[in-house]
Design an enzyme around this catalytic site. Structure first.
Site, mmCIF file in Angstrom:
data_model
loop_
_atom_site.group_PDB
_atom_site.id
_atom_site.type_symbol
_atom_site.label_atom_id
_atom_site.label_comp_id
_atom_site.label_asym_id
_atom_site.label_seq_id
_atom_site.Cartn_x
_atom_site.Cartn_y
_atom_site.Cartn_z
ATOM 1 N N GLY A 116 59.720 17.306 119.237
ATOM 2 C CA GLY A 116 60.264 16.856 117.957
ATOM 3 C C GLY A 116 59.523 17.469 116.790
ATOM 4 N N ASP A 117 60.210 17.580 115.665
ATOM 5 C CA ASP A 117 59.566 18.045 114.440
ATOM 6 C C ASP A 117 60.261 17.406 113.251
ATOM 7 O OD1 ASP A 117 57.489 19.796 113.331
ATOM 8 O OD2 ASP A 117 59.167 20.764 112.317
ATOM 9 N N THR A 118 59.468 17.134 112.219
ATOM 10 C CA THR A 118 59.979 16.452 111.031
ATOM 11 C C THR A 118 59.450 17.130 109.781
ATOM 12 O OG1 THR A 118 60.045 14.342 112.224
ATOM 13 C CG2 THR A 118 60.113 14.223 109.831
ATOM 14 N N SER A 151 64.224 16.820 113.810
ATOM 15 C CA SER A 151 64.898 17.429 114.940
ATOM 16 C C SER A 151 64.266 16.971 116.248
ATOM 17 C CB SER A 151 64.822 18.954 114.847
ATOM 18 O OG SER A 151 65.513 19.564 115.920
#
Length: 205
Positions: free
Chosen positions: A77-79, A114
């Site tokens: 995940g990445d934010t 994401s």
């Protein structure tokens, strides 16, 4: 108990983030954590949306490549916090955090979150966009917030699940996405990738 242990051996989280781990527990998922860092640098002329999606995929693939056996599911995940087309990452220091929070104050920004799942080498990916509106902030409030220690290591220098909630007038979208892992999208990816079907009925009620 044996079934749950076997389940954990098949699902992995390629992140050391306590927030993402907490969110997976919220879905009652059993998993193991893999340390799989990737270089988080945007490509030339890369859009924020493309960047966040790519990094999440790279994290999941990096974790997948570290585990023996390929019949496994790995989550990445990445934010990112985005205002006026500019990505606000993790603050480098107090001055950087002050700069970000002053810019976010009194405005509505976008949080891009994401999530990716890799299973047997195949990539499943989704992107969530959430609008977050901040109230105005005083310099004293920003300074006190930094002193709390919460902004360190947080995209945009705030945490919606912590003291930073005091600054947020409203959100339109995914609360869990702002925390760092959009759970609706993750559930969809675990469904289409076959994980939830494989373990259907053994999740504790």
């Amino acid at each position: 108990m044996k079934t749950r242990m076997n389940e954990a051996k098949l699902l992995y989280l390629a992140s050391g983030s306590p927030r993402r781990q907490e969110l997976l527990h919220q879905l009652n998922l059993e998993f193991e954590v893999i340390n799989a860092p990737v270089e988080e640098v945007a490509l030339p002329h890369e859009s924020p949306e493309s960047y966040v999606r790519r990094i999440a995929i790279e994290k999941a693939l990096s974790g997948f490549n570290k585990v023996a056996g390929k019949k496994i599911w790995v989550i990445g995940g990445d934010t990112a916090v985005v205002l006026d087309g500019k990505v606000f990452g993790k603050p480098k220091n107090e001055a950087d955090a002050h700069r970000m929070l002053r810019l976010l104050a009194g405005k509505t920004h976008t949080v891009l979150s994401s999530v990716s799942v890799v299973y047997d080498g195949e990539v499943f990916s989704a992107l969530n966009q959430t609008l977050v509106s901040f109230r105005d902030l005083s310099e004293d409030e920003i300074h006190a917030y930094w002193q709390s220690g919460e902004p360190e290591g947080k995209a945009g220098s705030y945490a919606i699940q912590g003291l930073g909630a005091r600054f947020i007038e409203k959100i339109s979208g995914s609360y869990s996405g702002v925390m760092g892992l959009p759970l609706f999208e993750l559930d969809q990816l675990l469904t289409v990738s076959g994980y939830l079907e494989k373990f259907k009925g053994i999740q504790d009620a």
